[in-house]
Design an enzyme around this catalytic site. Structure first.
Site, PDB file in Angstrom:
ATOM      1  N   ASN A 120      -0.746  -6.037   6.550  1.00  0.00           N
ATOM      2  CA  ASN A 120       0.425  -5.381   5.957  1.00  0.00           C
ATOM      3  C   ASN A 120       0.581  -4.027   6.621  1.00  0.00           C
ATOM      4  O   ASN A 120      -0.382  -3.466   7.152  1.00  0.00           O
ATOM      5  CB  ASN A 120       0.222  -5.201   4.447  1.00  0.00           C
ATOM      6  CG  ASN A 120       1.451  -4.596   3.782  1.00  0.00           C
ATOM      7  OD1 ASN A 120       2.591  -4.990   4.075  1.00  0.00           O
ATOM      8  ND2 ASN A 120       1.253  -3.635   2.898  1.00  0.00           N
ATOM      9  N   HIS A 163       2.045  -0.193   5.637  1.00  0.00           N
ATOM     10  CA  HIS A 163       2.428   0.620   4.479  1.00  0.00           C
ATOM     11  C   HIS A 163       2.796   2.022   4.974  1.00  0.00           C
ATOM     12  O   HIS A 163       2.067   2.608   5.784  1.00  0.00           O
ATOM     13  CB  HIS A 163       1.261   0.689   3.485  1.00  0.00           C
ATOM     14  CG  HIS A 163       1.593   1.485   2.269  1.00  0.00           C
ATOM     15  ND1 HIS A 163       2.402   0.992   1.266  1.00  0.00           N
ATOM     16  CD2 HIS A 163       1.265   2.745   1.906  1.00  0.00           C
ATOM     17  CE1 HIS A 163       2.550   1.926   0.334  1.00  0.00           C
ATOM     18  NE2 HIS A 163       1.865   2.989   0.704  1.00  0.00           N
ATOM     19  N   SER A 172       0.214   3.052   7.873  1.00  0.00           N
ATOM     20  CA  SER A 172      -1.092   2.395   8.035  1.00  0.00           C
ATOM     21  C   SER A 172      -0.911   0.891   8.163  1.00  0.00           C
ATOM     22  O   SER A 172      -0.158   0.285   7.386  1.00  0.00           O
ATOM     23  CB  SER A 172      -1.977   2.649   6.798  1.00  0.00           C
ATOM     24  OG  SER A 172      -2.097   4.026   6.517  1.00  0.00           O
ATOM     25  N   ASP A 192      -2.157  -2.393  -1.570  1.00  0.00           N
ATOM     26  CA  ASP A 192      -2.245  -1.357  -0.529  1.00  0.00           C
ATOM     27  C   ASP A 192      -3.669  -0.816  -0.394  1.00  0.00           C
ATOM     28  O   ASP A 192      -3.874   0.321   0.040  1.00  0.00           O
ATOM     29  CB  ASP A 192      -1.267  -0.202  -0.803  1.00  0.00           C
ATOM     30  CG  ASP A 192       0.181  -0.669  -0.864  1.00  0.00           C
ATOM     31  OD1 ASP A 192       0.528  -1.604  -0.118  1.00  0.00           O
ATOM     32  OD2 ASP A 192       0.962  -0.112  -1.644  1.00  0.00           O
TER      33      ASP A 192
HETATM   34  C1  GRF Z   1       8.365  -0.215   6.435  1.00  0.00           C
HETATM   35  O1  GRF Z   1       8.537   1.157   6.212  1.00  0.00           O
HETATM   36  C2  GRF Z   1       7.000  -0.657   5.997  1.00  0.00           C
HETATM   37  O2  GRF Z   1       6.037   0.349   6.096  1.00  0.00           O
HETATM   38  C3  GRF Z   1       7.214  -1.011   4.548  1.00  0.00           C
HETATM   39  O3  GRF Z   1       8.505  -1.544   4.488  1.00  0.00           O
HETATM   40  C4  GRF Z   1       9.287  -1.043   5.560  1.00  0.00           C
HETATM   41  C5  GRF Z   1       9.845  -2.231   6.276  1.00  0.00           C
HETATM   42  O4  GRF Z   1      10.823  -1.879   7.208  1.00  0.00           O
HETATM   43  N1  GRF Z   1       6.191  -1.909   4.107  1.00  0.00           N
HETATM   44  P1  GRF Z   1      11.450  -2.987   8.149  1.00  0.00           P
HETATM   45  O5  GRF Z   1      12.025  -4.081   7.245  1.00  0.00           O
HETATM   46  O6  GRF Z   1      10.378  -3.513   9.032  1.00  0.00           O
HETATM   47  O7  GRF Z   1      12.525  -2.288   8.900  1.00  0.00           O
END
Ligand code: GRF
Length: 216
Positions: A107, A109, A136, A145
């Site tokens: 994932n 985050h 991260s 997370d």
């Molecule tokens: C990113 O900021 C990621 O960290 C979070 O959700 C957002 C996704 O953005 N988990 P995208 O859909 O990849 O543009």
């Protein structure tokens, strides 16, 4: 080539970065499927434009979390993916799902974990007057997370920054670190053993850091 499935809910800019980085040939992975939990996810069109097969597992059509997770797992398995990258996927997965993909579920985050798990990370970093913020990439465990962090992109918060300006710079870093982690895993340099990250065969004492204060 390590087959990767990317799971999204939204615009899919990280999915696109992961997919584009694999097209150059230097990375030893390829995105075999993009899966969204709703029809309207903007990332589906981005994936189709890159000729990546897409599927939708529409969350609204499932009675409960268990049946949704089972359908998502079946879709991932059907794609042949051996690594799963959650990229802006807005659902919390069951412990059963996480166990099934343990050690091959990633994932991203938007904070320097363990700081600011959950939502509104940019606003929270600004409210705390933090000097640094970032994103991260971590292995997923059943603690939200909370899984072991592999790599962080770190930037300096600037005077006058807002949640929007910081978010834009964090996204630029995300688009660097997420493909980088996928490449390292595909090359066999990063792995998860018994819940810990190993880098080049040794336990990773602290996350790998990508500094980028030049990010506009
Ligand atoms: C990113 O900021 C990621 O960290 C979070 O959700 C957002 C996704 O953005 N988990 P995208 O859909 O990849 O543009």
């Amino acid at each position: 080539m390590l087959p990767v499935a990317v799971v999204i809910s939204g615009r899919g800019s990280n999915m696109e970065a992961i997919a584009r980085a694999s097209l150059g040939g230097a990375s030893r992975y390829r995105v075999v499927r993009v899966i969204a939990d709703r029809d309207g996810a903007g990332g589906l069109a981005r994936a189709a434009a890159l000729a990546i097969p897409v599927s939708v597992v529409p969350v609204k059509q499932f009675a409960d979390r268990h049946s949704f997770d089972a359908a998502l797992a079946a879709e991932i398995d059907a794609s042949g993916a051996q690594l799963v990258a959650l990229a802006g996927f807005m659902r919390i997965l069951s412990a059963e799902f996480v166990r099934r993909f343990e050690g091959r579920l990633l994932n991203i985050h938007p904070s320097l974990l363990p700081k600011y798990k959950g939502l509104d990370t940019h606003a929270r970093a600004l409210a705390a007057a933090d000097a640094h913020h970032g994103a991260s990439v971590h292995y997923v465990t059943d603690e939200l997370d909370g899984g072991p962090v592999i790599m962080q992109g770190r930037l300096r918060i600037r005077p006058g920054d807002t949640a929007d300006t910081v978010s834009a710079r964090v996204h630029m870093l995300e688009h660097i670190i997420y493909p980088h982690v996928c490449s390292l895993i595909a090359a066999g340099r990063i792995e998860c053993r018994a819940g810990s990250v190993f880098f080049d065969g040794a336990p990773l004492a602290a996350p790998l850091i990508e500094e980028n204060d030049a990010a506009a």
